[in-house]
Write an enzyme that holds these catalytic residues in place. Structure first.
Site, PDB file in Angstrom:
ATOM      1  N   GLU B 234      48.113 -69.154  -7.593  1.00  0.00           N
ATOM      2  CA  GLU B 234      48.564 -68.398  -6.508  1.00  0.00           C
ATOM      3  C   GLU B 234      50.116 -68.955  -6.099  1.00  0.00           C
ATOM      4  OE1 GLU B 234      47.224 -65.984  -5.242  1.00  0.00           O
ATOM      5  OE2 GLU B 234      45.085 -65.923  -5.962  1.00  0.00           O
ATOM      6  N   CYS B 268      53.044 -67.692   1.689  1.00  0.00           N
ATOM      7  CA  CYS B 268      53.359 -67.145   0.465  1.00  0.00           C
ATOM      8  C   CYS B 268      53.693 -65.461   0.389  1.00  0.00           C
ATOM      9  CB  CYS B 268      52.360 -67.412  -0.875  1.00  0.00           C
ATOM     10  SG  CYS B 268      50.745 -67.878  -0.331  1.00  0.00           S
TER      11      CYS B 268
END
Lengths: 477, 516
Positions: B234, B268
């Protein structure tokens, strides 16, 4: 980085003004925020109505929940020091003794406070009223005291080159001669010459205490604006400072917030004489009751007067009766009774964020007032007044408490370093920290406390104060 | 696992690597040996019991939320509400979801068996991988760590876990896991930097789950390739918010601001590029500036600060440099654009306009409180421009026209799209989270995420009998011809297919019983 200051001071009255000077003289970057406007000696209005409306919160109409007491608090650069009489007395041992009993704060002691009084007095021009300054009302006051066998003494006032010319009472709406020793004429200009920034018409909405700085959010002329200070000092007075902490939703963290609100409730008695007295002329306040018996009885008598609007408000009724009352304005003499209140009030916010002041009068307070008013009546009678009137309404003078200083986090809001409990970057150094009503005009003590607080704050910031030997001095004391 | 780490923040809040104790190779070997033994034990613990442990954790986290928020805020400089809502509430949501959904997802799955295999049964078992390695980032040090660890545990894995050296929250996870002894014995917390991470990968975990930067992700993948260790990554993003001109501007402004500035932009899936249709561009910018100027910064607050601080100095530097680079190349800075104070790890929320392709802020991930705003005119144009990036994590599309919003969403090259909202796919634990391109691969959360901690084992069950399968030996010409018939019959669309199939089947069965 332009929004970040070493110190942000909220409020510009006695406390904020003195702090701004003592903090800025170390070279620190200081910002002062004031909700009111900045006036100058030239721009103050001589109109009593305008003065009330423009220089006070709520236009001078803030009341308690019973609507039987008015609170006057300044909303102007200089705060209460612009609209008060600038009577500058030190507290006595009685006042400090009572404070210390409640607060357990060791510097609540006259001999520990004297160096702070000395320091702030060194920047003020002080004047002891002379006999030649007396007006008709003062003559009667002194005579009345003599008739009843009480001691009186001259008042001490902060003023410089007043050259009083018949209009002293007007300076309750701001002194037009740069004479009255408000912070606007004393500490604030000194702080500004040290580089302090003053932003007026900035109403602080919330303070957000953080790990290494405090966020101060508010409205500047209607624009949401935020400043940041490594330390923030609240100096908006008993109601202002308490309201700000309540609006910042800190009541859960500070259980004593808003509690212990005190003032000196004041009753004005008016007496009518056949002769013209002209109480409004000249120095309208020159004498005070210095008889120790009054201290025991818990009130003081002051030689005062007020402008026609305020006097008119004291008289109930209307029509011919009221007209007749006001027609005799020049025949009025006036003495006020100011009580050391015993019953604490409470400051809260309602759901829409408005300040609610619960300030009932206790039986004890009422007894003190009755006692004082009786003496005043006796004095007027002894002087040959043909009619006397005790005001049905009282004015809350000298607003104190709400953020009491003390050791216990449950019963106080700030610690002995003037730091809000649990919030190392947030300080309070105004009359909201007072544990109870001293029975003496508080302005000089607020200034002195601000000086003391500035030392604590500078020490906390790791900055050297101008008096590096405080600690040793106090151990000795 | 008992290595103590001290990431001491100085006044300038820099982390000196010298101050961090790495975990030695010997310790790590011992850790893996214990973790693998623990895995043998854990296999005997039924899912029901593992989920009871999750309930214990819910109770603990709920009752200690303020303490946990204190620690999170101290380590990250988050605003308290960010910590309470995104980290703590998010974790509890996720745990609840596990309790209600894991039994269904992890239970043995029956699948259909074709007619040619008549009489047999087919199943899939979702089995744990073994001892997995979880390497967590510093931006959501509580949420990402504990939800990953618990997903791994619930699926039956033991875990070697390394928190970020920047936000180790030393001792916190240990304290939480102590309420459930089986979790305590199944999770091995190891402190250290990338050096420790390398040593941990060397010990060949069954799978690596990494959340962090693309740069570190590539290094981990390279090291894992040598040992054929599967990896879920990720990584970062450059998420776009696309605002069409038919929206309620006030709401879109509020949403975009939150999406760009929550956690001070250190997510993110933060909004990193704001595309506004030309007709409302000026109005949008004006409103955006007014609203951003109302926001207040702080950390260590009691819940009333909007934006917290930057967690690491190098991230603050990136934000500062990107603004400087954009400014030099002609961008306009409408508000902010600088640090709050040289000694404070806070960057003012910054609106940038007049941007072009030459600027770093347009192409590179910021991970800070910047709001770069672009103007677009058509749907085709905005899809093409916003897809033109190396990243592909998530996006948001704002339009009253849901058909258009859906059409755009399908064409965006990324792993998640929130329509008329922002970062909200993450708010639903049923939805998988993960990206494409340089944003990584693999999914966390949801059914897909949970199954990522398992490997499927296929089971086919036949009865013990005398039947010899036709495809077993011997192969004869006759059998061959029948198979040819079978193929012809099976893959035809004849209405009497089943009948024909049965005939060939019977023939094949009888042939199967015969010797050559």
């Amino acid at each position: 980085m332009k929004k970040f200051y070493d110190y942000i001071i909220v409020g510009s009255g006695a406390s904020g003004g003195a702090l701004s000077y003592y903090l800025s003289r170390t070279g620190a970057k200081v910002l002062m925020l004031e909700a009111g406007k900045r006036y100058s000696s030239e721009s103050f209005s001589s109109n009593e109505m305008h003065a009330n409306a423009n220089l006070m919160w709520g236009g001078g109409t803030e009341m308690n929940t019973n609507a039987d007491q008015i609170f006057l608090r300044g909303k102007v650069v200089g705060g209460g020091t612009v609209i008060n009489q600038c009577l500058l007395d030190r507290f006595d041992d009685v006042a400090y003794e009572d404070w210390r009993t409640q607060s357990n704060i060791k510097f609540h002691k006259l001999d520990m406070m004297n160096r702070h009084y000395d320091e702030v007095e060194s920047h003020l021009s002080l004047y002891n009223m002379q006999k030649e300054d007396w007006n008709g009302n003062a003559e009667l006051y002194a005579k009345g005291f003599d008739n009843l066998g009480f001691e009186w003494s001259p008042l001490r006032r902060g003023q410089a080159n007043c050259n009083n010319d018949n209009d002293c009472i007007v300076c309750l709406g701001g002194c037009a001669r740069k004479s009255k020793q408000s912070t606007l004429e004393t500490f604030i200009p000194m702080a500004e010459s040290n580089g302090m920034t003053l932003v007026s018409e900035f109403e602080v909405a919330e303070v957000i205490h953080g790990e290494s700085f405090v966020t101060v959010q508010g409205n500047c002329k209607g624009q949401p604006t935020t400043y940041y200070g490594a330390k923030c000092i609240l100096a908006s007075g008993a109601i202002g400072t308490t309201k700000l902490l309540l609006k910042s939703q800190l009541q859960n963290k500070l259980p004593a917030l808003g509690e212990n609100f005190h003032c000196h409730p004041q009753w004005m008695s008016i007496a009518f004489f056949d002769d013209i007295i002209d109480s409004h002329k000249g120095y309208f306040q020159t004498l005070k009751s210095s008889d120790p018996r009054f201290r025991d009885w818990g009130f003081k008598l002051e030689n005062v007067f007020a402008g026609p609007i305020a006097i008119a408000l004291l008289k109930q009724g209307y029509g011919h009766d009221h007209q007749q009352f006001m027609q005799r304005y020049r025949n009025m003499a006036c003495i006020e009774v100011a009580v050391r209140d015993q019953a604490a009030g409470k400051i809260t916010l309602n759901n829409s964020g408005k300040v609610i002041i619960k300030k009932p009068l206790s039986d004890g307070d009422q007894q003190r007032a009755n006692h004082g008013n009786r003496i005043v009546k006796d004095m007027f009678n002894s002087l040959g007044a043909y009619e006397t009137m005790t005001s049905p309404m009282r004015i809350g003078l000298h607003l104190m408490g709400g953020c009491t200083i003390g050791e216990n986090e449950l019963t106080s809001v700030v610690n002995e370093n003037f730091q809000v409990h649990g919030m190392k970057n947030l300080f309070i150094a105004d009359s909201s920290t007072f544990p109870n009503a001293p029975g003496i005009n508080p302005m000089l003590t607020i200034l002195a406390m601000a000086h003391r607080a500035s030392e604590s704050i500078l020490a906390e910031s790791g900055q050297r104060t101008t008096q590096p030997n405080i600690a040793t001095k106090e151990v000795v004391a | 696992m008992n290595t103590k780490t001290k990431a001491k923040a100085t006044k300038k809040h820099t982390i000196s690597i010298d101050q961090i104790t790495e975990t030695s190779e010997e310790q790590i070997i011992e850790t893996y040996s214990s973790a693998r033994k623990a895995f043998q034990r854990l296999q005997k613990v039924p899912l029901k019991n593992r989920l009871e442990d999750v309930e214990r954790l819910i109770d603990y986290v709920r009752d200690h939320k303020e303490e946990i928020a204190d620690i999170i805020c101290k380590e990250t400089r988050k605003s308290r509400t960010d910590a309470m809502v995104s980290e703590i509430m998010g974790v509890l949501d996720n745990f609840e979801w596990l309790i209600h959904n894991a039994p269904k997802i992890l239970k043995d799955k029956k699948v259909s068996t074709p007619i040619t295999l008549m009489g047999k049964k087919s199943k899939i078992y979702h089995e744990p991988l073994g001892t997995v390695l979880i390497i967590a980032p510093w931006n959501y040090p509580f949420h990402i760590s504990i939800t990953s660890i618990l997903a791994a545990y619930v699926t039956g894995n033991t875990v070697v876990f390394k928190p970020s050296e920047v936000t180790p929250m030393t001792g916190l996870m240990e304290k939480i896991f102590a309420v459930a002894p089986m979790i305590e014995q199944s999770v091995f917390i190891t402190y250290g930097t990338g050096t420790t991470a390398q040593r941990l990968i060397d010990q060949r975990p069954a799978k690596i789950f990494f959340t962090g930067s693309a740069r570190t992700g590539k290094r981990i993948l390279a090291q894992a390739a040598e040992k054929l260790i599967p990896v879920d990554l990720e990584l970062g993003g450059k998420d776009q918010a696309i605002v069409f001109d038919d929206v309620n501007i006030d709401r879109a402004v509020a949403g975009v601001i939150w999406g760009a500035l929550t956690n001070a932009g250190q997510s993110c899936s933060s909004v990193e590029r704001i595309y506004v249709q030309d007709k409302i561009y000026d109005q949008f910018i004006e409103k955006l500036t007014v609203e951003v100027n109302k926001l207040v910064l702080n950390t260590g607050d009691t819940g009333n600060a909007d934006i917290g601080g930057m967690t690491v100095d190098f991230q603050l530097d990136i934000a500062r440099k990107q603004v400087e680079d954009a400014r030099v190349k002609g961008a306009k800075v409408l508000t902010g654009g600088e640090m709050l104070h040289e000694n404070e790890m806070f960057f003012l929320p910054t609106i940038l306009t007049n941007l072009d392709e030459s600027m770093d802020v347009v192409n590179e991930e910021t991970f800070g409180p910047l709001l770069p705003v672009f103007k677009f005119s058509t749907e085709e144009e905005v899809i093409q421009i916003t897809n033109n990036t190396q990243f592909g994590l998530s996006a948001s599309v704002w339009s009253k026209d849901l058909t258009r919003a859906d059409r755009v969403s399908r064409q965006l090259e990324c792993g998640a799209v929130s329509i008329n909202n922002v970062m909200l796919t993450e708010g639903n634990p049923s939805l998988p989270f993960g990206g494409c391109k340089d944003s990584g691969f693999g999914r966390q959360k949801g059914e897909e995420g949970l199954l990522g901690y398992t490997r499927s084992k296929s089971i086919l069950v036949d009865k013990d009998s005398s039947i010899i399968e036709p495809n077993w030996y011997p192969y004869t010409q006759k059998k061959y011809n029948l198979f040819v018939d079978l193929i012809n019959v099976m893959f035809t669309r004849s209405p009497i297919k089943l009948l024909k199939l049965a005939l060939v089947g019977i023939k094949l069965d009888s042939v199967s019983k015969k010797q050559r």
